[in-house]
Design an enzyme around this catalytic site. Structure first.
Site, mmCIF file in Angstrom:
data_model
loop_
_atom_site.group_PDB
_atom_site.id
_atom_site.type_symbol
_atom_site.label_atom_id
_atom_site.label_comp_id
_atom_site.label_asym_id
_atom_site.label_seq_id
_atom_site.Cartn_x
_atom_site.Cartn_y
_atom_site.Cartn_z
ATOM 1 N N GLY A 136 4.423 2.437 0.013
ATOM 2 C CA GLY A 136 5.174 2.192 -1.222
ATOM 3 C C GLY A 136 5.329 3.405 -2.106
ATOM 4 N N GLU A 192 4.481 -13.318 3.080
ATOM 5 C CA GLU A 192 5.682 -14.049 3.463
ATOM 6 C C GLU A 192 5.329 -15.461 3.909
ATOM 7 O OE1 GLU A 192 8.656 -12.805 3.177
ATOM 8 O OE2 GLU A 192 8.128 -10.713 2.760
ATOM 9 N N LYS A 207 3.357 1.804 10.142
ATOM 10 C CA LYS A 207 3.136 2.876 9.171
ATOM 11 C C LYS A 207 2.235 3.963 9.762
ATOM 12 C CE LYS A 207 3.648 -0.385 5.346
ATOM 13 N NZ LYS A 207 2.935 -1.222 4.347
#
Length: 439
Positions: A136, A192, A207
């Site tokens: 992020g 989610e 990542k």
């Protein structure tokens, strides 16, 4: 002042909408900082009529991302849709082939096709920026790609998924089960409706694969990562770890060894007084170990509309400041044509040892049998203790083993042997332990 940088955005969800609002609200400051205005001139999304909280007038609407990438009068194509294939992949390729600069937050796409896309970008003289794809708002991509030039990186590791870190933190702080904490994470929007991609470790693996390439100059090898999620972590493991002076975190670890590169994602016990153990909730943390700088630890928000939009905007601003014809920083830190083939490291001892939890029948000889299985596989035990279990019956007990350094193969072989014994109740739990390295 130079001509405005014209930007097209594909994807107007939480991140895309946040990005537009920031650019519109801070247009004057950005123009001064970047030396030119940044204007959003083209957009596309699934639903044209949805109210996203910003003024879309003056922006050209395209029915598909592919059309926007191919036809829009823009300098930069921003992809915020997600997905390793389909419209996201197609539109990014189209934009790069056209010579447009590209900014993306799509770690799945980069893990699958990063080398191919980097090759196209470098051939066309375009920039491909992706700070928001990993951790992020933490500028780990820029650190590896630019700031640590000249350093030899030996290890990159960290907490890279806020959903998993939130669940493990809540389990420890409130004594709740994994299922209860997952449900709360979904209610708050941290997880989610289908959380498998996060809790099974795939998000962290994508990542990590990107960071591995940036750190070690090898081709992306997302399929070579040892992968284990947090779905099997119980409150018993959390409590036992606390008793031993550890906290459990889902870590992604990539390190250089004498035989190649090791990549792994799994729950890990870290010392309670270590810095990374203090990273709670949805926060991310990435550590980079190198020969000149030593250890660099970066901590910050790993997800969310504003945090991710901030990283995307930083990438756009870098493009706005860049000079036409100037030497480009290679997309993956090393020119795509010069990336080395990925060489997977041979199995070696894990210096931190392992935590093993067994629920067994309460009868004579069990301790001796477990110890014998360990000895058969040349595993040295630091401790073997019986631990009270809240729901334990008179007919079973919990045994906690902590080993010295040994290999994953030895541990798995010993555990498989124990699973053949009649005294075992349920599945064994095995978690790696990371101890501080000697300074």
């Amino acid at each position: 002042m130079a001509d405005a940088l014209k930007v097209g955005i594909a994807g107007l969800g939480t991140v895309g909408a946040s990005l537009v609002k920031i650019i519109q609200t801070r247009a004057n400051e950005l123009a001064v900082t970047c030396g030119r205005a940044i204007e959003i001139t083209a957009i596309t999304a699934r639903d044209r009529n949805r109210d996203r909280g910003f003024d879309m007038s003056g922006m050209a609407w395209f029915e598909t991302p592919q059309k926007l990438a191919a036809e829009a009068d823009i300098d930069v194509f921003v992809e915020l849709m997600g997905g390793a294939t389909g419209a996201a992949a197609d539109s990014v390729r189209i934009a790069l082939e056209r010579g447009l600069h590209v900014v993306t937050a799509n770690k799945a796409l980069l893990a699958a096709s990063g080398v191919e896309l980097a090759t196209i970008a470098e051939e066309k003289g375009a920039l491909l920026n992706f700070e928001a794809a990993v951790a992020g708002g933490i500028p780990v991509i820029k650190a590896l790609r630019e700031s640590l030039t000249g350093n030899t990186v030996s290890r990159v590791y960290g907490i890279m998924n806020g959903t998993c870190n939130y669940i493990l933190t809540k389990m420890e702080k409130e004594g709740l089960s994994f299922a209860e904490c997952l449900k709360e994470a979904q209610r708050l929007g941290y997880a989610e409706a289908d959380p498998a991609f996060d809790i099974e470790g795939n998000d962290t693996a994508h990542k990590l694969a990107i960071l591995t390439t940036l750190a070690f100059g090898t081709k992306i090898a997302a399929d070579e990562i040892y992968l284990e999620g947090i779905t099997n972590i119980s409150i018993d493991d959390i409590l036992a770890a606390a008793d031993l002076g550890y906290r459990i975190k889902l870590l992604g670890v990539a390190q250089r060894t004498e035989s190649g590169i090791e990549q792994r994602v799994h729950p890990t016990m870290v010392p309670h007084d270590s810095v990374i153990a203090q990273v709670d909730g949805v926060t991310n943390a990435v550590a980079i170990e190198s020969d000149i700088l030593g250890e660099l630890l970066m901590v910050g928000p790993g997800a969310g509309g504003n945090a991710t939009a901030s990283a995307v905007l930083g990438d756009i601003a870098d493009i706005a400041k860049s000079q036409p014809g100037a030497q480009r920083v290679p997309v993956l830190g090393t020119p795509a044509v010069a990336l080395a083939p990925y060489q997977k490291a041979r199995m070696r001892s894990h210096e931190g040892g392992y935590f093993i939890r067994l629920t067994v029948a309460d009868r004579t000889g069990v301790f001796a049998s477990v110890a014998a299985r360990m000895a058969e596989n040349n595993i040295s035990l630091e401790s073997i203790v019986q631990r009270p279990k809240p729901a334990q019956t008179d007919t079973s007990k919990t045994i906690i083993l902590v080993t010295h350094a040994t290999t994953e193969a030895s541990i798995r072989k010993a555990v498989e042997g124990i699973k053949q014994e009649t005294y075992l109740v349920g599945e064994p739990q095995v978690i790696r332990i990371e101890r501080p390295r000697a300074s």
